[in-house]
Design a protein around this motif. Structure first.
Motif, PDB file in Angstrom:
ATOM      1  N   ARG A 159     -15.139  -1.787 -11.678  1.00  0.00           N
ATOM      2  CA  ARG A 159     -14.924  -1.291 -10.322  1.00  0.00           C
ATOM      3  C   ARG A 159     -16.275  -1.093  -9.662  1.00  0.00           C
ATOM      4  O   ARG A 159     -17.259  -0.788 -10.333  1.00  0.00           O
ATOM      5  CB  ARG A 159     -14.110   0.013 -10.326  1.00  0.00           C
ATOM      6  CG  ARG A 159     -14.782   1.173 -11.010  1.00  0.00           C
ATOM      7  CD  ARG A 159     -14.024   2.490 -10.795  1.00  0.00           C
ATOM      8  NE  ARG A 159     -12.692   2.457 -11.341  1.00  0.00           N
ATOM      9  CZ  ARG A 159     -12.366   2.789 -12.593  1.00  0.00           C
ATOM     10  NH1 ARG A 159     -13.327   3.166 -13.429  1.00  0.00           N
ATOM     11  NH2 ARG A 159     -11.137   2.750 -13.011  1.00  0.00           N
ATOM     12  N   ALA A 199      -9.233  -0.740  -2.703  1.00  0.00           N
ATOM     13  CA  ALA A 199      -8.442   0.479  -2.518  1.00  0.00           C
ATOM     14  C   ALA A 199      -9.406   1.587  -2.119  1.00  0.00           C
ATOM     15  O   ALA A 199     -10.407   1.829  -2.829  1.00  0.00           O
ATOM     16  CB  ALA A 199      -7.682   0.848  -3.788  1.00  0.00           C
ATOM     17  N   GLU A 211       0.819  -1.210   0.000  1.00  0.00           N
ATOM     18  CA  GLU A 211       0.000   0.000   0.000  1.00  0.00           C
ATOM     19  C   GLU A 211       0.851   1.258   0.000  1.00  0.00           C
ATOM     20  O   GLU A 211       0.506   2.262  -0.639  1.00  0.00           O
ATOM     21  CB  GLU A 211      -0.926  -0.025   1.223  1.00  0.00           C
ATOM     22  CG  GLU A 211      -1.952   1.094   1.251  1.00  0.00           C
ATOM     23  CD  GLU A 211      -2.863   0.999   2.443  1.00  0.00           C
ATOM     24  OE1 GLU A 211      -4.083   1.122   2.298  1.00  0.00           O
ATOM     25  OE2 GLU A 211      -2.327   0.788   3.562  1.00  0.00           O
ATOM     26  N   CYS A 239      -4.146   4.496  -7.253  1.00  0.00           N
ATOM     27  CA  CYS A 239      -4.708   3.459  -6.374  1.00  0.00           C
ATOM     28  C   CYS A 239      -3.637   2.928  -5.430  1.00  0.00           C
ATOM     29  O   CYS A 239      -2.505   2.659  -5.844  1.00  0.00           O
ATOM     30  CB  CYS A 239      -5.279   2.308  -7.196  1.00  0.00           C
ATOM     31  SG  CYS A 239      -6.825   2.698  -8.034  1.00  0.00           S
ATOM     32  N   SER A 240      -3.997   2.782  -4.168  1.00  0.00           N
ATOM     33  CA  SER A 240      -3.131   2.153  -3.180  1.00  0.00           C
ATOM     34  C   SER A 240      -3.788   0.851  -2.746  1.00  0.00           C
ATOM     35  O   SER A 240      -4.688   0.854  -1.896  1.00  0.00           O
ATOM     36  CB  SER A 240      -2.920   3.068  -1.964  1.00  0.00           C
ATOM     37  OG  SER A 240      -2.280   4.266  -2.352  1.00  0.00           O
ATOM     38  N   PRO A 241      -3.402  -0.282  -3.351  1.00  0.00           N
ATOM     39  CA  PRO A 241      -4.093  -1.547  -3.068  1.00  0.00           C
ATOM     40  C   PRO A 241      -3.975  -1.933  -1.596  1.00  0.00           C
ATOM     41  O   PRO A 241      -2.909  -1.832  -0.993  1.00  0.00           O
ATOM     42  CB  PRO A 241      -3.392  -2.554  -3.972  1.00  0.00           C
ATOM     43  CG  PRO A 241      -2.070  -1.950  -4.279  1.00  0.00           C
ATOM     44  CD  PRO A 241      -2.273  -0.466  -4.282  1.00  0.00           C
ATOM     45  N   TYR A 262     -11.802  -3.305  -7.156  1.00  0.00           N
ATOM     46  CA  TYR A 262     -11.341  -3.325  -8.545  1.00  0.00           C
ATOM     47  C   TYR A 262     -11.130  -4.774  -8.995  1.00  0.00           C
ATOM     48  O   TYR A 262     -10.687  -5.632  -8.220  1.00  0.00           O
ATOM     49  CB  TYR A 262     -10.013  -2.585  -8.688  1.00  0.00           C
ATOM     50  CG  TYR A 262     -10.087  -1.090  -8.484  1.00  0.00           C
ATOM     51  CD1 TYR A 262     -10.202  -0.213  -9.566  1.00  0.00           C
ATOM     52  CD2 TYR A 262     -10.033  -0.544  -7.204  1.00  0.00           C
ATOM     53  CE1 TYR A 262     -10.253   1.158  -9.378  1.00  0.00           C
ATOM     54  CE2 TYR A 262     -10.088   0.821  -7.006  1.00  0.00           C
ATOM     55  CZ  TYR A 262     -10.195   1.672  -8.098  1.00  0.00           C
ATOM     56  OH  TYR A 262     -10.245   3.029  -7.904  1.00  0.00           O
ATOM     57  N   ARG A 320       2.134   1.717  -3.531  1.00  0.00           N
ATOM     58  CA  ARG A 320       1.068   1.607  -4.522  1.00  0.00           C
ATOM     59  C   ARG A 320       1.424   0.584  -5.609  1.00  0.00           C
ATOM     60  O   ARG A 320       1.408   0.884  -6.809  1.00  0.00           O
ATOM     61  CB  ARG A 320       0.793   2.963  -5.165  1.00  0.00           C
ATOM     62  CG  ARG A 320       0.311   4.013  -4.178  1.00  0.00           C
ATOM     63  CD  ARG A 320      -0.029   5.316  -4.855  1.00  0.00           C
ATOM     64  NE  ARG A 320      -0.585   6.267  -3.912  1.00  0.00           N
ATOM     65  CZ  ARG A 320      -1.013   7.498  -4.234  1.00  0.00           C
ATOM     66  NH1 ARG A 320      -0.919   7.894  -5.506  1.00  0.00           N
ATOM     67  NH2 ARG A 320      -1.513   8.298  -3.313  1.00  0.00           N
ATOM     68  N   ARG A 372     -13.328   1.319  -2.859  1.00  0.00           N
ATOM     69  CA  ARG A 372     -13.682   0.715  -4.139  1.00  0.00           C
ATOM     70  C   ARG A 372     -13.111  -0.698  -4.234  1.00  0.00           C
ATOM     71  O   ARG A 372     -12.072  -1.003  -3.642  1.00  0.00           O
ATOM     72  CB  ARG A 372     -13.164   1.554  -5.309  1.00  0.00           C
ATOM     73  CG  ARG A 372     -13.880   2.879  -5.484  1.00  0.00           C
ATOM     74  CD  ARG A 372     -13.338   3.639  -6.686  1.00  0.00           C
ATOM     75  NE  ARG A 372     -14.023   4.908  -6.865  1.00  0.00           N
ATOM     76  CZ  ARG A 372     -15.137   5.048  -7.591  1.00  0.00           C
ATOM     77  NH1 ARG A 372     -15.667   3.997  -8.191  1.00  0.00           N
ATOM     78  NH2 ARG A 372     -15.711   6.232  -7.721  1.00  0.00           N
TER      79      ARG A 372
END
Length: 731
Positions: free
Chosen positions: A558, A542, A502, A526-528, A547, A505, A545
């Motif tokens: 999404r 993320a 995270e 996006c930062s998973p 994805y 990213r 949301r």
């Protein structure tokens, strides 16, 4: 090896390693048979002779060396006969035209006849076509069996050739052994019988075999009976070991149930009792392994001797049987006289005794005792007397009630027993008096912090899956701008791991060995957080949301999630075509097209708003397993949301349930970050014990995942990943 009671075929004897020396691994040359009925080359045995004795390489039995050396050991005519048949079959190459007629050189040179095309089974000679025709027309050889050479080499006539094969006298070449001298027990040809056995009573070989075969068969039947008893004893030993493990597992459960009803001060004593149990089980298993090794060794020796005797009796010629009769009978009598059941003390089954009392530093609520196993017919009585002894009613605040301070009934006595009486208690089962051994632990200072050395638990005892360290590696790559913060792990393809970093990213790919395989591109910005791999796609959460992207980073769809939850746990379904995500106390399942397939609240609508699954995974059995921070528990529910198990035990006191993973058998691995542990639970959520501790290098474990159902991957807060292979119960 020929199974008990069956007769080996000639083809098996010729095609197996029966004719190979176990020392040089070549075909036997001048085979000599030891008293233990193992056969080796004469030259190979000469190399093993030392100090007037010789030790068999297979059964390790030491035999005295005769004064004349290994040459004095009995020659194995049975093996010699089979070797002659093998050599005759293997001689020459028919396609190269090498086999030559054996009679043509006697009638005018090698050029007088053609190549051999037939074989006389009586003369053991290869013949050309002309000599074969003439062989059938003479008065002396017209009854001989002449067969096609190609079929002979192919083994079509092995049985017939074996019947016509005659043992040759070693003293008079060309003379077959025909008689048995009864006083001397010596095989004779016609020349040998004239002198010095002229006045001795002799029998034809066939008649002698008919007279002596019943005695050998009776001895062989006795050894077969002993083999059956030996096998039954071995199976009983294995069953006893299984009962030991089963009972030890029950004791572990009793220990855990008792520990849940006492205060934190008793956790140290619980670990001490489990350590005693592990030590006893390991010692008992070691002793059982030694006994099993002895039983299997004796069984192997007896089985090989019986197989050899059976081969000789079923395939040997009369002369061969009689030549080996003395050695076989002596060996079978020796095996019958051996003690088949090794003397050993019965395995002691552990029993848990719970002695509640005042909660002071000298109180011992948990106590372990051991008793000998009882016969099968007394199991029911023992089971009835043991029911309910490991439980203790409590008041609502969790403390033991005052009236529960009375002594509990012991499993054997069925009556109340005080701690003072406890040391003198004797078992009365089976008419024997066996004093129970008591192991008492002392209360020590209580600490939730892990110790540098492994505490006594069930790890390594064979009662739980065990960790085997595989590898460790860092996840920070040269292009990273910040220290990794791993928030998600999942298996990716064959023996790969997908790491959600995270902080940087990124979705990084690593092999199980720690080799970096690149990254799966993520959408800009996006930062998973949590991640799961599906069929040719990757799902991750993320912010608020969900994805779904392909392996090239292209967004397939999404979905917006609830903003009232800081993070959303993502898990792939076992089928690989759906993804589950935790959203505000419930679980939503989406298919590959992004449509909502199902939605449920763990435990039903009555639990709406009462659940918060921060970590989520699925089991091969189709269950959902999640860490509920709202209830501070681990919850297991089916696909409809019905709770099938939940753990709220004392192991979670002072810490929150962390990341969860499930192996291929359904065992649950729960991370406890505050105490640097990974504990193991059964498929229904009952705690079994510690799996990983600080001793295994765990320092603030963060996220875990299971790869191939047998590799547990653990990420630490500093970005390091440890990989452990999960050793199952039955290995």
């Amino acid at each position: 090896m020929v199974s008990q009671g069956s007769s080996p075929s000639l083809l098996e004897a010729l095609s197996s390693d029966f004719l190979a020396c176990k020392i040089c691994l070549e075909q036997l040359q001048v085979p000599k048979t030891l008293p233990c009925l193992h056969t080796y080359c004469q030259d190979c045995l000469a190399q093993l002779a030392e100090g007037g004795r010789l030790r068999c390489p297979e059964c390790r039995e030491s035999v005295p060396l005769p004064p004349a050396g290994v040459v004095a050991f009995k020659t194995n005519f049975f093996v010699n006969g089979l070797l002659d048949l093998v050599k005759a079959r293997a001689g020459g190459d028919l396609r190269a035209g090498k086999p030559a007629c054996a009679l043509c050189p006697l009638m005018g040179g090698a050029s007088a006849g053609g190549p051999a095309t037939a074989r006389c089974l009586d003369c053991a000679d290869d013949l050309c076509q002309a000599c074969a025709d003439g062989h059938r027309c003479t008065r002396q050889t017209h009854s001989h069996r002449v067969v096609d050479l190609v079929g002979y080499r192919a083994g079509w006539y092995d049985e017939e050739a074996r019947e016509r094969q005659a043992a040759q006298c070693p003293q008079h070449p060309g003379e077959a052994l025909r008689f048995l001298c009864q006083p001397c027990s010596q095989l004779l040809c016609r020349e040998c019988r004239l002198d010095p056995h002229l006045d001795h009573p002799c029998l034809p070989l066939a008649e002698a075999v008919r007279a002596r075969r019943p005695g050998l068969e009776e001895l062989l039947a006795g050894v077969d009976n002993n083999l059956a008893e030996l096998e039954a004893t071995r199976l009983a030993e294995k069953e006893a070991l299984a009962r030991l493990r089963e009972q030890a597992s029950k004791v572990v459960t009793q220990v855990e149930e008792a520990a849940e009803r006492v205060l934190r001060a008793l956790l140290a004593q619980k670990q001490e009792v489990l350590g005693q149990l592990r030590a006893h089980v390991e010692a008992a298993e070691e002793a059982a392994r030694e006994r099993l090794g002895e039983l299997e060794g004796r069984e192997q020796v007896a089985r090989e001797a019986a197989a050899f005797a059976r081969r000789v009796l079923s395939l040997g010629r009369e002369a061969e049987i009689l030549s080996l009769e003395g050695a076989i009978a002596q060996r079978l009598r020796q095996l019958q006289g051996c003690p088949w059941v090794p003397g050993a003390a019965p395995c002691q089954l552990p029993q848990l005794e719970l002695h509640p009392g005042l909660l002071d530093k000298n109180c011992h609520l948990l106590r372990l005792s051991f008793e000998e196993q009882q016969p099968q017919d007394s199991k029911k009585d023992g089971a009835q007397s043991q029911g309910g002894d490991a439980t203790q009613p409590q008041s609502r605040d969790g403390t033991p009630q005052e009236d529960e301070a009375q002594p509990l009934k012991t499993p054997k006595e069925g009556r109340a027993q005080t701690p003072q009486e406890d040391g003198g208690t004797q078992a009365r089962g089976g008419g024997r008096s066996n004093k129970k051994r008591k192991f008492k632990g002392r209360l020590k200072s209580i600490s939730r912090e892990p110790s540098p050395a492994p505490g006594p638990n069930l790890e390594g005892s064979g009662l739980l899956p065990r960790p085997i360290f595989f590898c460790t590696f860092p996840t920070r790559m040269p292009g990273d701008k910040r220290a990794p913060r791993i928030t998600g792990l999942c298996p990716f393809g064959s023996r790969e791991i997908l790491v959600a970093d995270e902080q940087n990213r990124a979705l990084k790919r690593f092999s199980l060995n720690g080799d970096y395989r690149g990254a799966v591109p993520v959408p800009e910005g996006c930062s998973p957080c949590s991640v799961a791999a599906l069929q040719d796609a990757v799902a991750f959460s993320a912010a608020a949301r969900l994805y779904l992207i392909n392996h090239n980073g292209e967004v397939q769809w999404r979905r917006a999630l609830s903003l009232c939850q800081a993070s959303h746990a993502v898990a792939a379904m076992p089928s690989g075509d759906r993804v589950a995500v935790s959203v505000s106390g419930h679980v939503e399942v989406y298919n590959m097209e992004g449509s909502l397939a199902t939605r449920f609240i763990p435990g039903g609508k009555a639990n709406r708003g009462l659940r918060a699954l921060v970590f989520l995974t699925t089991s091969p059995q189709g269950h959902f397993v999640g860490s509920d921070w709202q209830q501070n528990s681990l919850v297991v529910c089916d696909g409809l949301g019905q709770v099938v198990g939940e753990y709220r035990g004392p192991g979670l006191h002072g810490c929150q349930p962390g990341s969860v993973s499930v192996d291929k058998k359904g065992y649950i691995f729960l991370t406890l970050r505050e105490v640097n542990k990974v504990v193991i639970l059964d498929p229904k959520g009952s705690l079994l014990g510690d799996f990983l501790t600080a001793y295994h290098g765990l320092e603030k474990p963060r996220v875990t995942t299971m790869v191939d159902g047998r590799y547990l991957v653990v990420s630490l807060s500093n970005g390091t990943i440890h990989v452990f292979r999960v050793r199952p119960l039955d290995s």
